[in-house]
Design a protein around this motif. Structure first.
Motif, PDB file in Angstrom:
ATOM      1  N   ALA A   1     -28.861  -4.441 -41.954  1.00  0.00           N
ATOM      2  CA  ALA A   1     -28.634  -3.324 -41.328  1.00  0.00           C
ATOM      3  C   ALA A   1     -27.635  -2.312 -42.079  1.00  0.00           C
ATOM      4  CB  ALA A   1     -27.862  -3.630 -39.942  1.00  0.00           C
TER       5      ALA A   1
ATOM      6  N   GLY B   1     -23.887   2.390 -40.510  1.00  0.00           N
ATOM      7  CA  GLY B   1     -22.551   2.513 -39.870  1.00  0.00           C
ATOM      8  C   GLY B   1     -21.355   3.191 -40.488  1.00  0.00           C
TER       9      GLY B   1
ATOM     10  N   LEU C   1     -28.350   4.601 -37.352  1.00  0.00           N
ATOM     11  CA  LEU C   1     -28.413   3.170 -38.196  1.00  0.00           C
ATOM     12  C   LEU C   1     -29.983   2.898 -38.546  1.00  0.00           C
ATOM     13  CD1 LEU C   1     -26.158   0.966 -35.729  1.00  0.00           C
ATOM     14  CD2 LEU C   1     -25.603   2.211 -37.555  1.00  0.00           C
TER      15      LEU C   1
ATOM     16  N   TRP D   1     -31.650  -4.262 -31.548  1.00  0.00           N
ATOM     17  CA  TRP D   1     -30.270  -3.940 -31.990  1.00  0.00           C
ATOM     18  C   TRP D   1     -29.338  -4.653 -31.238  1.00  0.00           C
ATOM     19  CZ3 TRP D   1     -28.941  -1.952 -36.572  1.00  0.00           C
ATOM     20  CH2 TRP D   1     -29.853  -1.235 -37.076  1.00  0.00           C
TER      21      TRP D   1
ATOM     22  N   THR E   1     -23.772  -3.692 -39.713  1.00  0.00           N
ATOM     23  CA  THR E   1     -22.941  -2.737 -40.157  1.00  0.00           C
ATOM     24  C   THR E   1     -21.933  -2.358 -39.237  1.00  0.00           C
ATOM     25  OG1 THR E   1     -23.451  -0.414 -40.976  1.00  0.00           O
ATOM     26  CG2 THR E   1     -24.579  -1.188 -39.233  1.00  0.00           C
TER      27      THR E   1
END
Length: 113
Positions: free
Chosen positions: A5, A8, A19, A35, A107
């Motif tokens: 990921a 962020g 993201l 997610w 993230t």
């Protein structure tokens, strides 16, 4: 298979972030993907998920603000986050639904003025 990921950061309330989740293998075509997020002191929660056919579902706390999408050809999934709130602050991860792979570092998303 590895899931990474990214995207962020620190954003003010009301702001947006996008993201991305990249997979090392061709898993997207065969799995529902999700997610997840985990805030300090709280359990990990599912924020949004998308099926192989593109059907989506959201947690009530993010409904109408977040949009999940996927690009199977690129083995990539996205989470567009709008109208961010301080309570959205958390470490965000991607995984299959149900989770089948390691969580990785995730993230960090921090919403603060």
């Amino acid at each position: 298979v590895q899931l990474q990921a990214s995207g962020g950061g620190l954003v003010q309330p009301g702001g947006s972030l996008r993201l991305s989740c990249a997979a090392s293998g061709s898993i997207f075509s065969f799995h529902s993907m999700g997610w997840y997020r985990q805030a300090p002191g709280k359990q990990r929660e599912l924020v949004a998920h998308i099926t192989g056919g593109g059907n989506t579902n959201y947690a009530g706390s993010v409904e109408g603000r977040f949009t999940i999408s996927r690009d199977n050809a690129k083995n990539t999934m996205y989470l567009q986050m709008n109208s961010l709130k301080p309570e959205d602050t958390a470490n965000y991860h991607c995984n299959t639904l149900p989770p089948r792979f390691g969580w990785g570092k995730g993230t960090q998303v921090t919403v603060s003025s």
